[in-house]
Design a protein around this motif. Structure first.
Motif, PDB file in Angstrom:
ATOM      1  N   UNK A 137      11.200  -6.284  -9.864  1.00 61.72           N
ATOM      2  CA  UNK A 137      10.235  -5.911  -8.857  1.00 61.72           C
ATOM      3  C   UNK A 137       8.975  -7.054  -9.039  1.00 61.72           C
ATOM      4  N   UNK A 138       8.951  -7.743  -8.404  1.00 63.10           N
ATOM      5  CA  UNK A 138       8.460  -8.600  -8.077  1.00 63.10           C
ATOM      6  C   UNK A 138       6.698  -7.490  -7.591  1.00 63.10           C
ATOM      7  N   UNK A 139       6.746  -6.916  -6.045  1.00 60.47           N
ATOM      8  CA  UNK A 139       5.602  -6.804  -5.697  1.00 60.47           C
ATOM      9  C   UNK A 139       4.710  -5.352  -6.495  1.00 60.47           C
ATOM     10  N   UNK A 140       5.781  -5.186  -7.846  1.00 62.72           N
ATOM     11  CA  UNK A 140       4.990  -3.994  -8.360  1.00 62.72           C
ATOM     12  C   UNK A 140       3.981  -4.629  -9.733  1.00 62.72           C
TER      13      UNK A 140
ATOM     14  N   UNK B 288       4.353  -0.627 -14.073  1.00 64.59           N
ATOM     15  CA  UNK B 288       5.029   0.015 -13.441  1.00 64.59           C
ATOM     16  C   UNK B 288       6.698  -0.397 -13.855  1.00 64.59           C
TER      17      UNK B 288
ATOM     18  N   UNK C 224      -2.249  -4.076 -13.980  1.00 62.15           N
ATOM     19  CA  UNK C 224      -1.873  -4.150 -12.932  1.00 62.15           C
ATOM     20  C   UNK C 224      -1.881  -5.867 -12.078  1.00 62.15           C
ATOM     21  N   UNK C 225      -2.128  -6.661 -12.605  1.00 65.26           N
ATOM     22  CA  UNK C 225      -0.989  -7.425 -12.120  1.00 65.26           C
ATOM     23  C   UNK C 225       0.663  -7.736 -11.662  1.00 65.26           C
ATOM     24  N   UNK C 226       0.807  -8.038  -9.663  1.00 69.43           N
ATOM     25  CA  UNK C 226       1.945  -7.891  -9.845  1.00 69.43           C
ATOM     26  C   UNK C 226       2.478  -8.954 -10.531  1.00 69.43           C
TER      27      UNK C 226
ATOM     28  N   UNK D 120       3.077 -12.113  -9.647  1.00 72.59           N
ATOM     29  CA  UNK D 120       2.392 -13.426  -9.103  1.00 72.59           C
ATOM     30  C   UNK D 120       2.281 -14.424 -10.306  1.00 72.59           C
TER      31      UNK D 120
END
Lengths: 274, 363
Positions: free
Chosen positions: A92-95, A99, A141-143, A146
């Motif tokens: 999931x790109x936004x996570x 996660x 924590x980097x999504x 990115x």
């Protein structure tokens, strides 16, 4: 050589009247990278989908860890330790990385109402696991969105390794990548094999397969064209046998013809213009 | 976090460079927090006398509380990638069910509350099942639910009590006890606060806990971010969505009940039009309309902005007709601030990732 962790004997697969695979035999050894090569429509996808439990063979035997098996779903294959990393990666790109890494298998601590995601453990483990694969992440924590394609691919590989894969199937992991990114992923493929996994690397690019591969299986039109160990074949021989020397020659001719015609047209155009 | 990184093995000198601001701007609710401060400051300048006082704070909180409860539930659903347009009218439906059954049959209000809750859960479940089974946009499915409930609210109420208002709820058994729990007033420093506000704060904390600290929160973000990816990793995305629809319905039930207890009556038109206000509060709070991103605290901040504008206009002595115009401006400004901060955060991250790659390739 040790026993193969996974083997198929004379496997065939029919889709209606279409013969997708016919009498294909192959073996995968732990600690080795087995490359599965072939052009589009050669049967690579059908074969790995049988190995991953998506399809079931019409005929032939499938052995895993010495026992005959038949998987009815990808979940069954995964439970036995056959993990597949597909091109779309299931991330999931936004996570954030951590996660995504534990998605669907979140570590927990605490009891009752206070049962919670063990974030500290997750972040630490992601860092360690990626570190063991030689992937240096700056910040868990980097999504994921990115990250570069190669990094994402590497995280997916590390995730499969961490969750106990014995056989790792990589579906064209380098197809969409640039030269350097592809190089990075090849390095991680070699690292995964070094951790005693049986790696199946699907590609149609012999230049990616040759440097990391220990064994090469070339499929053509649903049949095995050949199986070689690395010391039995050179890169040039492999390329030739993948494409077929005659076909390559025919293609060269055809391209020459096209070029000539284009030049003639251009000449005619410029004359008409002036 | 820096200490965790050290424990993990190789010390990474780049972790220190992430910086306080980037981490701050990465939080979805930062835009709403800034927006809330700006709005508060604005009214503090325009109408300082009452605004900057305990009474002012109490009025703002009172005006935001029920909206905040709904906004938090709607935000969870939006992070999960869906909308619920029936959430507003559902507050009316549950209020009417509780009011009518208790006043007509003389049942204890606690019992009728349970009946209303059961009804809300069933409707939420059906909303969810229809959305996940058909794959149709929840916008359309819940719009249908909205109209059905809107019509039924008036129709059934008229049939049962012969008018569009259910009165006398305060005469049913258990009313006072229920009111004490859900919607009573209490004094702090001479100003009147309500228990609704406590519910709001507690529910915001619980929602944040679920989102950020449990596996279910992970599933909600993943379901909204990329349902296919989530499913392929074994996340029960369909159940997550159904549970979220049931959550908004439950929140609507809670708010409907609170309104019964406060107003001692229920009107058939209650809650209509609020569904968009909930969504707007969630969006101001940083939720993306496309799902997968947002926060419960942000949604609460969005609700707080609404409350402040509503109270601020009254305090300033302006015509309340201007409320919606003002609200539109606030929405626009908040969303722009939000968008700016989020893009900024992402830009910094992407730039960092690029620098890192280049650095590696150079080496």
């Amino acid at each position: 050589m040790t026993e193969p962790i996974l083997a198929v004997r004379k496997i065939s697969k029919l889709f209606g009247s279409v013969i997708a695979l016919s009498d294909v035999s192959a073996e995968v050894y732990p600690g080795q990278v087995t490359c599965l090569l072939g052009d589009n429509g050669a049967g690579k996808s059908t074969l790995i989908k049988i190995l991953a439990g998506v399809h079931q063979q019409t005929d032939g035997d499938f052995f895993f860890e010495g026992k005959r098996v038949k998987f009815n779903s990808p979940r069954e294959a995964l439970a036995r330790g056959i993990a597949t990393v597909y091109q779309d990666l299931a991330m999931v790109p936004l996570m954030p990385i951590w996660r995504n890494f534990f998605l669907g298998a979140e570590p927990e601590k605490g009891r009752g109402l206070f049962r919670r995601y063990d974030i500290e453990f997750a972040k630490r483990t992601v860092r360690e696991e990626l570190g063991r694969m030689g992937i240096d992440i700056r910040d868990p924590d980097q999504p994921v969105g990115t990250m570069s394609g190669g990094e994402r691919q590497s995280v997916a590989i590390a995730r499969a390794v961490y969750f106990g894969a014995k056989v790792l199937i990589l579906d064209e992991p380098t197809a969409a990548l640039g030269v350097k990114q592809a190089g990075t992923v090849l390095k991680y493929i070699a690292r995964a094999a070094a951790r005693d996994l049986g790696v199946i690397f699907i590609t149609h690019n012999p230049h990616h397969a040759y440097p990391v591969g220990d064994r090469f299986i070339i499929l053509k039109r649903g049949r095995t064209r050949g199986i070689w160990n690395k010391d039995e074949i050179t890169r040039e021989e492999m390329i030739r046998s993948m494409s077929g020397a005659d076909e390559m020659e025919a293609l060269t001719h055809e391209l020459d013809e096209v070029t000539r015609r284009r030049e003639t047209n251009k000449l005619a155009d410029s004359e008409a213009g002036s | 976090m820096a200490t965790k990184a050290t424990i993990a093995g190789q010390r990474d000198e780049r972790v220190a460079q992430i910086g306080f601001f980037r981490n701050l701007f990465r939080q979805p609710e930062v835009g709403a927090v800034i927006g809330a401060v700006v709005v508060w400051a604005f009214f503090a300048i325009v109408t300082p006398d009452n605004w900057v006082s305990v009474t002012g704070v109490a009025r703002i909180l009172d005006s935001s509380s029920t909206l905040g409860i709904m906004a938090v539930a709607v935000a969870l659903l939006m992070i999960g990638g869906e909308f619920d347009l029936s959430a507003g009218v559902m507050t009316g439906t549950t209020a009417l069910i509780t009011g009518m059954i208790s006043t007509q049959l003389g049942w204890s209000i606690w019992l009728t509350m349970l009946v209303a809750l059961a009804f809300a859960l069933i409707v939420g479940y059906l909303n969810g099942v229809m959305v996940v089974k058909t794959g149709l946009p929840s916008f359309i499915i819940t719009l249908a639910t909205f109209f059905i409930l809107r019509g039924a609210n008036v129709g059934v109420t008229r049939l049962v009590v012969n008018q569009v208002r259910v009165a006398g709820i305060d005469k049913v058994p258990g009313f006072e006890a229920a009111r004490l729990l859900f919607n009573t007033e209490f004094q702090i420093l001479g100003a009147e606060f309500r228990t609704v506000t406590i519910w709001w704060i507690i529910l915001t904390v619980i929602a944040s806990w679920i989102l950020l600290r449990t596996r279910y929160g992970n599933w909600i973000y993943a379901t909204g971010g990329d349902a296919n990816a989530a499913r392929s990793q074994g996340v029960p995305s369909q159940w997550v969505k159904i549970a979220l629809f049931m959550t908004t319905a439950t929140a609507a039930w809670l708010v409907g009940t609170m309104n019964d207890l406060r107003l001692r009556s229920a009107v058939a038109s209650q809650g209509i039009g609020n569904e968009f206000i909930f969504i707007i509060a969630a969006v101001i709070g940083g939720c993306l309309l496309t799902g997968g991103y947002g926060s419960a605290i942000g949604a609460s901040m969005g609700a707080l902005i609404f409350g402040m504008v509503r109270v601020g206009i009254t305090f300033a002595g302006w015509d309340t007709d201007w409320f919606y115009a003002f609200l539109g401006v606030m929405l626009l400004v908040s969303v722009l601030v939000n968008d700016f901060t989020r893009k900024r955060a992402e830009a910094v991250t992407v730039a960092g990732a690029k620098a890192k790659t280049e650095e590696k390739e150079a080496a």
